[in-house]
Design a protein around this motif. Structure first.
Motif, PDB file in Angstrom:
ATOM      1  N   PRO A 199      88.375  90.653  62.425  1.00  0.00           N
ATOM      2  CA  PRO A 199      88.182  89.197  62.575  1.00  0.00           C
ATOM      3  C   PRO A 199      87.421  88.519  61.450  1.00  0.00           C
ATOM      4  CG  PRO A 199      86.679  90.399  64.007  1.00  0.00           C
ATOM      5  CD  PRO A 199      87.621  91.419  63.427  1.00  0.00           C
ATOM      6  N   ILE A 200      86.735  89.283  60.589  1.00  0.00           N
ATOM      7  CA  ILE A 200      85.967  88.612  59.542  1.00  0.00           C
ATOM      8  C   ILE A 200      86.473  88.946  58.136  1.00  0.00           C
ATOM      9  CG2 ILE A 200      83.882  88.431  60.942  1.00  0.00           C
ATOM     10  CD1 ILE A 200      82.748  90.719  59.133  1.00  0.00           C
ATOM     11  N   PHE A 203      86.255  86.393  55.277  1.00  0.00           N
ATOM     12  CA  PHE A 203      85.232  85.421  55.672  1.00  0.00           C
ATOM     13  C   PHE A 203      84.068  85.404  54.687  1.00  0.00           C
ATOM     14  CE2 PHE A 203      81.124  84.858  57.840  1.00  0.00           C
ATOM     15  CZ  PHE A 203      81.268  83.571  58.333  1.00  0.00           C
ATOM     16  N   GLU A 209      76.591  81.931  60.739  1.00  0.00           N
ATOM     17  CA  GLU A 209      78.034  81.734  60.896  1.00  0.00           C
ATOM     18  C   GLU A 209      78.744  83.009  61.307  1.00  0.00           C
ATOM     19  OE1 GLU A 209      78.659  78.068  57.707  1.00  0.00           O
ATOM     20  OE2 GLU A 209      78.746  80.149  57.027  1.00  0.00           O
ATOM     21  N   ILE A 210      78.355  84.138  60.719  1.00  0.00           N
ATOM     22  CA  ILE A 210      79.018  85.400  61.089  1.00  0.00           C
ATOM     23  C   ILE A 210      78.599  85.846  62.475  1.00  0.00           C
ATOM     24  CG2 ILE A 210      77.331  87.042  60.143  1.00  0.00           C
ATOM     25  CD1 ILE A 210      79.684  88.725  59.170  1.00  0.00           C
ATOM     26  N   LYS A 212      77.984  83.869  65.005  1.00  0.00           N
ATOM     27  CA  LYS A 212      78.794  83.073  65.939  1.00  0.00           C
ATOM     28  C   LYS A 212      80.241  83.553  65.953  1.00  0.00           C
ATOM     29  CE  LYS A 212      75.968  78.916  65.389  1.00  0.00           C
ATOM     30  NZ  LYS A 212      75.897  77.553  64.788  1.00  0.00           N
ATOM     31  N   LYS A 213      80.751  83.909  64.779  1.00  0.00           N
ATOM     32  CA  LYS A 213      82.154  84.331  64.695  1.00  0.00           C
ATOM     33  C   LYS A 213      82.399  85.629  65.450  1.00  0.00           C
ATOM     34  CE  LYS A 213      85.846  84.658  61.261  1.00  0.00           C
ATOM     35  NZ  LYS A 213      86.597  83.513  61.786  1.00  0.00           N
TER      36      LYS A 213
END
Length: 215
Positions: A199-200, A203, A209-210, A212-213
Motif C-alpha cells: 500500500p505504500i 509513497f 502521513e504514513i 495514517k495511510k
C-alpha cells in the motif's frame, strides 16, 4: 565500524549494483561521512568514471571481493539478478535489500504473488548466514538528494525499514544520517506492506502521513 578524525562513527558500505539506486545512495552515504565501494557484474574497471565522480571516499571492486572489510552491503540490483549472485558471498555480513519483485520483469513466483513469503525473506534465504533488512525500496531515488533534510527538521520524508537484529538498527541509523525519517515496518516476515505490491509503494510522505495511510 571505524571512527573518523572527528570521532564520529562511520562505516564502510558496499553496493552490489551501481545503477541509479546504487549511485544515489552512495552519494548520500558519502555526504554522511561513510566510505563506499561500488561493484557491478561488469567488473571494477567499468566503474572508474563513476567512482572518480563520487570522490576520494569511493572506490570500485570486483563482485568476488565485495564483502572484504565491509560493515554493510546494499543490494541495489533488480530482484531477478540476486539468484545469480553466489549465495555464500555475503555470509556473516549485514545486508540491506533494496530490491523489488516485479512479476512482469522477474517472472511468475506463486509464493511471492500469494504472499506465502516476502520477497526479502527469499533474499535472506538465498544469502544464508547473512543478516538481512529491507530498506531503500519504496520510492524512486533520482531526487533523493533534494528530499533529504537535516535531523530535527520538521516533516522529514519517511523511509521504511523491515528486519530484525543489529542490521535493522544499522539501517535505521543510516536512513536518519542520510536525511530521512526511519519508519519501523516490522520484521522481514511482515514486510509485505513495503513491497512493490504493497500500500505504500511509491509513497513519499511524512511520519504522520504514513501512519495514517497504514492505519
Amino acid at each position: 565500524m571505524g571512527t573518523d578524525s572527528i570521532g564520529e562513527t562511520h562505516m564502510k558500505i558496499a553496493f552490489i549494483g551501481s545503477g541509479h539506486v546504487g549511485q544515489a545512495l552512495a552519494k548520500l552515504a558519502i555526504k554522511a561521512g561513510h566510505e563506499v565501494t561500488l561493484t557491478n557484474r561488469h567488473g571494477a574497471d567499468s566503474l572508474k568514471e563513476i567512482v572518480a565522480g563520487l570522490g576520494p571516499q569511493a572506490k570500485a571492486a570486483d563482485l568476488a571481493d565485495i564483502a572484504d572489510g565491509q560493515d554493510l552491503i546494499v543490494l541495489a540490483v533488480p530482484f531477478n539478478q540476486i539468484k545469480n549472485i553466489d549465495s555464500n558471498l555475503l555470509k556473516g555480513k549485514k545486508v540491506i535489500d533494496a530490491s523489488n519483485y516485479f512479476p512482469q520483469r522477474d517472472g511468475q513466483n506463486t509464493d511471492l504473488l500469494t504472499h506465502k513469503i516476502a520477497s526479502s525473506q527469499l533474499v535472506a534465504n538465498h544469502f544464508h548466514g547473512s543478516e538481512v533488512a529491507k530498506a531503500f525500496n519504496t520510492f524512486g531515488v533520482t531526487n533523493l538528494g533534494s528530499l533529504a533534510k537535516a535531523a530535527g527538521t520538521p516533516d522529514r520524508i519517511v523511509m521504511t525499514v523491515a528486519g530484525n537484529g543489529e542490521v535493522k538498527k544499522i539501517a535505521t541509523d543510516l536512513i536518519s544520517e542520510i536525511g530521512f525519517q526511519p519508519y519501523d515496518a516490522g520484521s522481514l516476515s511482515e514486510s509485505f506492506k513495503v513491497q512493490a505490491d504493497g500500500p505504500i509503494f511509491g509513497f513519499q510522505g511524512t511520519l504522520d502521513e504514513i501512519t495514517k495511510k497504514l492505519a
